[in-house]
Design a protein around this motif. Sequence first.
Motif, PDB file in Angstrom:
ATOM      1  N   TYR A  40      -2.912   6.343   1.932  1.00  0.00           N
ATOM      2  CA  TYR A  40      -2.171   7.175   1.725  1.00  0.00           C
ATOM      3  C   TYR A  40      -2.413   8.275   3.003  1.00  0.00           C
ATOM      4  CZ  TYR A  40      -2.583   4.724  -2.522  1.00  0.00           C
ATOM      5  OH  TYR A  40      -2.219   3.936  -3.629  1.00  0.00           O
ATOM      6  N   ARG A  41      -2.032   9.356   3.026  1.00  0.00           N
ATOM      7  CA  ARG A  41      -2.520  10.163   3.315  1.00  0.00           C
ATOM      8  C   ARG A  41      -2.733  11.468   2.782  1.00  0.00           C
ATOM      9  NH1 ARG A  41       1.488  11.105   7.913  1.00  0.00           N
ATOM     10  NH2 ARG A  41       0.402   9.906   8.784  1.00  0.00           N
ATOM     11  N   VAL A  42      -3.586  12.063   2.937  1.00  0.00           N
ATOM     12  CA  VAL A  42      -4.665  13.072   2.266  1.00  0.00           C
ATOM     13  C   VAL A  42      -4.478  14.324   2.508  1.00  0.00           C
ATOM     14  CG1 VAL A  42      -6.328  11.775   2.746  1.00  0.00           C
ATOM     15  CG2 VAL A  42      -6.830  13.367   0.545  1.00  0.00           C
ATOM     16  N   ASP A  43      -4.348  15.448   1.558  1.00  0.00           N
ATOM     17  CA  ASP A  43      -5.101  16.934   2.191  1.00  0.00           C
ATOM     18  C   ASP A  43      -6.223  17.053   2.104  1.00  0.00           C
ATOM     19  OD1 ASP A  43      -4.623  19.532   2.438  1.00  0.00           O
ATOM     20  OD2 ASP A  43      -2.925  19.977   1.930  1.00  0.00           O
ATOM     21  N   ARG A  45       1.658   8.060   0.149  1.00  0.00           N
ATOM     22  CA  ARG A  45       1.874   6.905   0.954  1.00  0.00           C
ATOM     23  C   ARG A  45       2.229   6.456   1.611  1.00  0.00           C
ATOM     24  NH1 ARG A  45       2.181   5.938  -4.892  1.00  0.00           N
ATOM     25  NH2 ARG A  45       1.226   4.654  -6.007  1.00  0.00           N
ATOM     26  N   THR A  46       1.162   5.852   2.682  1.00  0.00           N
ATOM     27  CA  THR A  46       2.268   5.631   3.800  1.00  0.00           C
ATOM     28  C   THR A  46       1.923   4.596   4.569  1.00  0.00           C
ATOM     29  OG1 THR A  46       0.034   6.080   5.167  1.00  0.00           O
ATOM     30  CG2 THR A  46       1.568   8.072   5.076  1.00  0.00           C
ATOM     31  N   GLU A  47       1.989   4.026   5.457  1.00  0.00           N
ATOM     32  CA  GLU A  47       2.081   1.948   6.425  1.00  0.00           C
ATOM     33  C   GLU A  47       0.775   2.453   6.745  1.00  0.00           C
ATOM     34  OE1 GLU A  47       4.428  -0.230   5.726  1.00  0.00           O
ATOM     35  OE2 GLU A  47       5.975   1.096   4.208  1.00  0.00           O
ATOM     36  N   PRO A  48       0.236   0.965   6.995  1.00  0.00           N
ATOM     37  CA  PRO A  48       0.711  -0.307   5.448  1.00  0.00           C
ATOM     38  C   PRO A  48       0.937   0.083   4.266  1.00  0.00           C
ATOM     39  CG  PRO A  48      -1.829  -0.224   6.872  1.00  0.00           C
ATOM     40  CD  PRO A  48      -0.797   0.697   7.447  1.00  0.00           C
ATOM     41  N   GLU A  99      -4.603  13.461   6.826  1.00  0.00           N
ATOM     42  CA  GLU A  99      -5.642  11.736   7.213  1.00  0.00           C
ATOM     43  C   GLU A  99      -4.951  10.608   6.267  1.00  0.00           C
ATOM     44  OE1 GLU A  99      -9.893  12.701   6.970  1.00  0.00           O
ATOM     45  OE2 GLU A  99      -9.966  15.000   6.871  1.00  0.00           O
ATOM     46  N   ASP A 100      -5.743   9.491   7.062  1.00  0.00           N
ATOM     47  CA  ASP A 100      -4.954   8.528   6.394  1.00  0.00           C
ATOM     48  C   ASP A 100      -6.049   7.427   6.097  1.00  0.00           C
ATOM     49  OD1 ASP A 100      -2.291   8.957   7.040  1.00  0.00           O
ATOM     50  OD2 ASP A 100      -1.872   8.395   8.749  1.00  0.00           O
ATOM     51  N   VAL A 101      -6.379   7.409   5.129  1.00  0.00           N
ATOM     52  CA  VAL A 101      -7.195   6.612   4.253  1.00  0.00           C
ATOM     53  C   VAL A 101      -6.671   5.908   3.361  1.00  0.00           C
ATOM     54  CG1 VAL A 101      -8.695   9.042   4.433  1.00  0.00           C
ATOM     55  CG2 VAL A 101      -7.675   8.097   2.515  1.00  0.00           C
ATOM     56  N   ASP A 102      -7.377   4.876   3.538  1.00  0.00           N
ATOM     57  CA  ASP A 102      -7.264   3.958   2.363  1.00  0.00           C
ATOM     58  C   ASP A 102      -7.805   3.869   0.786  1.00  0.00           C
ATOM     59  OD1 ASP A 102     -10.080   3.094   1.847  1.00  0.00           O
ATOM     60  OD2 ASP A 102     -10.489   1.624   3.133  1.00  0.00           O
ATOM     61  N   ARG A 103      -7.624   3.388  -0.380  1.00  0.00           N
ATOM     62  CA  ARG A 103      -7.745   3.470  -1.799  1.00  0.00           C
ATOM     63  C   ARG A 103      -9.009   3.769  -2.307  1.00  0.00           C
ATOM     64  NH1 ARG A 103      -3.498   1.548  -6.041  1.00  0.00           N
ATOM     65  NH2 ARG A 103      -5.235   3.128  -8.441  1.00  0.00           N
TER      66      ARG A 103
END
Length: 246
Positions: free
Chosen positions: A146-149, A139-142, A108-112
């Motif tokens: 972050y892409r996290v497992d 790390r991903t865009e933008p 999943e893509d999440v912010d900090r």
Amino acid sequence: MSMTTTSDTEGPTLTVDELAARAGVTVRTIRFYSTKGLLPPPVIGPRRVGHYGQDHLSRLALIEELQHQGMTLAAIERYLEQLPPDLSAHDLAIHRAVVASWAPDSPEDVDRAELERRAGRSLDDEDLERLAAMGVVARTEPPGTYRVDPGLLRLGARLLDVPIAHETILAARTVLMEHTRSAAHELSRLFRDEVWGPYRERESDPEHVAAMRSLSAHMQPMVVQALVTAFQRSLKEELREWLKES
């Protein structure tokens, strides 16, 4: 728009537009998959019109499931190449059921802030670098995303406080990945020969797909528990022998 129906017992009857509408993809996607070899070619009918069948629908559904689990198109291509060429739409549906039942949580893509909330702690830049090296985050865009497992995040966060050299943790991860992959390969072969084979030999029946999904879902926790128990016992024996020698 009315769409032509099709079944395993009928010949291909769907046009490319109907197939796209039924599968929920674009015609351009279907043509792209065809050029990559992910889909078999259509049956050419009168006036050089290509027709598609249930096997194309099932294969598109399997591709969608594999993509949902994070596989790249190149990996999907290799996966499909390993499947027997004579798989029916029913067989592909069972494949999709097994993949969906056994696959881990998708990245999943999440912010900090969300990443720290899920980790249960604040994370500095060094922590993020260590988690990235362990394959837990990327790390991903933008920027700031972050892409996290999800399955590895809690474990990775706990390892940040373990007084072991980072290189040692990575080496241990490599050992675990190599041996668990070998175990997964052998278990998959056993599942294919002893469970999948008998199902393929039976006549196609929608209930069989549901039965395979249920069987797979029940087997997964049992297999995982068996692996954990066996590993715990083996590690206990190894530690006992190591303590005798020290």
